[in-house]
Structure formats: C-alpha cells, structure tokens
Design an enzyme around this catalytic site. Structure first.
Site, mmCIF file in Angstrom:
data_model
loop_
_atom_site.group_PDB
_atom_site.id
_atom_site.type_symbol
_atom_site.label_atom_id
_atom_site.label_comp_id
_atom_site.label_asym_id
_atom_site.label_seq_id
_atom_site.Cartn_x
_atom_site.Cartn_y
_atom_site.Cartn_z
ATOM 1 N N ALA A 153 42.057 39.830 43.615
ATOM 2 C CA ALA A 153 40.901 40.836 43.245
ATOM 3 C C ALA A 153 39.574 40.177 43.320
ATOM 4 O O ALA A 153 39.511 39.052 42.626
ATOM 5 C CB ALA A 153 41.110 41.560 42.127
ATOM 6 N N LYS A 154 38.724 40.883 43.788
ATOM 7 C CA LYS A 154 37.208 40.312 43.928
ATOM 8 C C LYS A 154 36.740 41.118 42.838
ATOM 9 O O LYS A 154 35.878 42.013 43.339
ATOM 10 C CB LYS A 154 36.326 40.542 45.199
ATOM 11 C CG LYS A 154 35.383 39.686 45.521
ATOM 12 C CD LYS A 154 34.860 39.748 47.027
ATOM 13 C CE LYS A 154 33.413 38.930 47.218
ATOM 14 N NZ LYS A 154 33.754 37.722 47.021
ATOM 15 N N LEU A 155 36.541 40.372 41.528
ATOM 16 C CA LEU A 155 36.346 41.220 40.275
ATOM 17 C C LEU A 155 34.944 40.563 39.846
ATOM 18 O O LEU A 155 34.980 39.368 39.867
ATOM 19 C CB LEU A 155 37.239 41.411 39.472
ATOM 20 C CG LEU A 155 38.529 41.778 39.635
ATOM 21 C CD1 LEU A 155 39.716 41.662 38.647
ATOM 22 C CD2 LEU A 155 38.393 43.437 39.989
ATOM 23 N N TYR A 159 33.662 36.205 38.243
ATOM 24 C CA TYR A 159 32.624 34.860 38.890
ATOM 25 C C TYR A 159 31.567 34.585 37.810
ATOM 26 O O TYR A 159 30.790 33.757 38.158
ATOM 27 C CB TYR A 159 31.898 35.839 39.888
ATOM 28 C CG TYR A 159 32.305 36.037 41.301
ATOM 29 C CD1 TYR A 159 32.137 35.273 42.110
ATOM 30 C CD2 TYR A 159 33.462 36.725 41.317
ATOM 31 C CE1 TYR A 159 32.652 35.255 43.319
ATOM 32 C CE2 TYR A 159 34.052 36.912 42.656
ATOM 33 C CZ TYR A 159 33.704 36.035 43.575
ATOM 34 O OH TYR A 159 34.332 36.203 44.849
#
Length: 296
Positions: A153-155, A159
């Site tokens: 998932a690009k959560l 980051y």
C-alpha cells in the site's frame, strides 16, 4: 519550491476550487497519524494531446491501498480520471505531476475513519532526481517489516521512513538512500525501485518487502518487448558489488542511472548500459513516440 499560486485549482470531493482558498480540519486522522493513501502520477504532452500515463493502474492502486488500510474508497475511478484531465486543463498544465490523496476526517481514536475525502492537485515537476547519475548510500534505516504495515500500500505514514533515510543520506553528501529489508536483502530506494545489470541481464528485488511500483512493472514490460531477460530475486549487498550497472525507477524519478553506491562504482558506462536503453525506451513510451503498448 512553491507548488501552487493564487490561481491554482485543486479538486476536492467533487468540486474544483482554488488551492489558496481551501482548508482542512486540524483534527483529522491523516494529519495526526499519517492515516491516508496517495498516488504519484505523471501527465505528458504527446503528439496525440495531453496524456496521463497509466492513469487506470494508478487509481486502481490507490483503491487497493485504501482497501489494505481499511480506508473507504467510495468513488468511481473512471470519473476520477475524467476529473483529473479537467484539472490539468483548468491549470493549463501539459507535462505535470499529479497527486491524488485520500485523507480521513476528524477522529482522534485509533480505529477506522469516521469519513474520507479525496483531494487531487497537479504541478510542473521535472524528474525528481534530475538528469544526473546518482550517488547512493546504503541507509542505516530499514524498510518496515511487512507484518507491521502493508508494504504493498502507498500509505502516507509509510513515508516517514523514506524521509528519515533520505535526510540522513543527504546530510552525508549523497543524492539518495538505498534501504535494505529486515533480513539484510536489498529492498528499494526511499521512493523508487532498483534494477541491477549483470552479464546482459537485469535483476530486481522480488515482491514482499517493497512497493510494487507501476514504473517497475513498466520496465519489466519493456524488457519483454526489447528481449532483455529480467529476473526477480532476493538481492544482497554482494550482488550490488558484482553488478555492471544499476538504475532507479519510479513515477517521480522516471528512469535514473546510478553512478555509485557508497564505495561501489559501476564499471559499465551509463550510455552503454541496459538502463540507458530502458531510459530511452521509457521516454519514447510515455511520449507516445513508439507505441510499445501495442506489443505489450
């Protein structure tokens, strides 16, 4: 860098409005806990007009990221793509970087969102790493254990790890950080996937502890078209030392050659490498100069 001015238009929950006039609630879960999902997408000016590269794949991944994090995704993806094209027109953008963000409404509890919103903005942005060959360092930070957070998932919260690694690398005089996973295998850079060249073949870390990048998938597709063998496997630091060349790839980064990783200096000149061939092929693909996708 300022990403908007007094005339910049954004898309927020079905309407277009000026970025300067927009606001958000200071008690949102996304602000307090990083509980949000986002995408990075590029649009290119082509001979067939403005084109958002792999728009459907990006919005599919945005929905998937939300599903993996138990964030609702009540929107029609085709409608979002249509509105994104309109957003580019309203801002008179051709070559642009696009950022959709699904963020959560006010809720100070550590449970599912009380509601969600979607925000889309766009701005002019050159390749994230520029056009130079990059100097990387192996970071002291590791990629998170996939049992602690869904790496697929690009959560937003994921980051923080990337920011810490990049900042530490920059402070040491490097352009970018390369992170290992919890077992010491090569994972990825702070915001891009990595490929190594060795004896005429490309190698890239297997899935599991990395973000399965859309540009990474595109590179693999180009390898099929160009008859370049591409192998997914667990890669070690010793594999880095034995490699002939290497490059990073990602939507923001596009294709960026690597000059060195710490004391490892790659022996193959960039212009003689497979990465350089992929870089040119990728640029031709996104600008529609060669329609590889017909073959792919």
């Amino acid at each position: 860098m300022k990403y908007y001015n007094s005339n910049t238009i954004i898309y927020l929950d079905g309407r277009f409005e000026k970025a300067a006039d927009s606001s958000t609630d200071l008690y949102g879960q996304s602000l307090h806990y990083g509980y949000a999902a986002f995408e990075g997408i590029r649009a290119y000016k082509t001979h067939n007009g403005n084109r958002i590269f792999k728009a459907a794949a990006h919005f599919d991944r945005l929905e998937r990221s939300c599903q993996l994090a138990n964030i609702p995704f009540p929107w029609d993806k085709q409608e979002l793509i249509k509105e994104t094209y309109k957003l580019l027109t309203l801002n008179k953008l051709k070559d642009a970087y696009i950022r959709p963000l699904v963020f959560c409404h006010p809720n100070m509890k550590l449970n599912e969102p009380s509601g969600v919103s979607i925000f889309i903005c766009a701005w002019d942005w050159d390749a994230y790493s520029g056009n130079k060959l990059l100097k990387l360092t192996i970071s002291d930070y590791e990629r998170p254990n996939p049992k602690s957070t869904p790496m697929e998932a690009k959560l937003s919260g994921n980051y923080v790890n990337s920011i810490l690694a990049t900042t530490a690398a920059n402070m040491k005089g490097y352009d970018e950080a390369l992170l290992l996973d919890m077992y010491g295998f090569v994972a990825e850079a702070s915001g891009a996937n990595i490929f190594l060249e060795k004896d005429g073949k490309l190698y890239t870390p297997s899935l599991g502890n990395i973000l399965p990048g859309i540009t990474r998938a595109t590179v693999k597709e180009l390898c099929t078209v160009l008859d370049i063998e591409c192998i997914e496997k667990k890669l070690t630091v010793e594999d880095l030392r034995q490699a002939d060349s290497a490059f990073l790839c990602g939507t923001a980064t596009e294709i960026a050659g690597i000059a060195s990783i710490d004391d490892i200096v790659f022996r193959t000149l960039w212009r003689e490498s497979i990465g350089y061939t992929i870089q040119r092929a990728y640029k031709n693909l996104v600008l529609e100069k060669v329609n590889y996708e017909v073959i792919i």
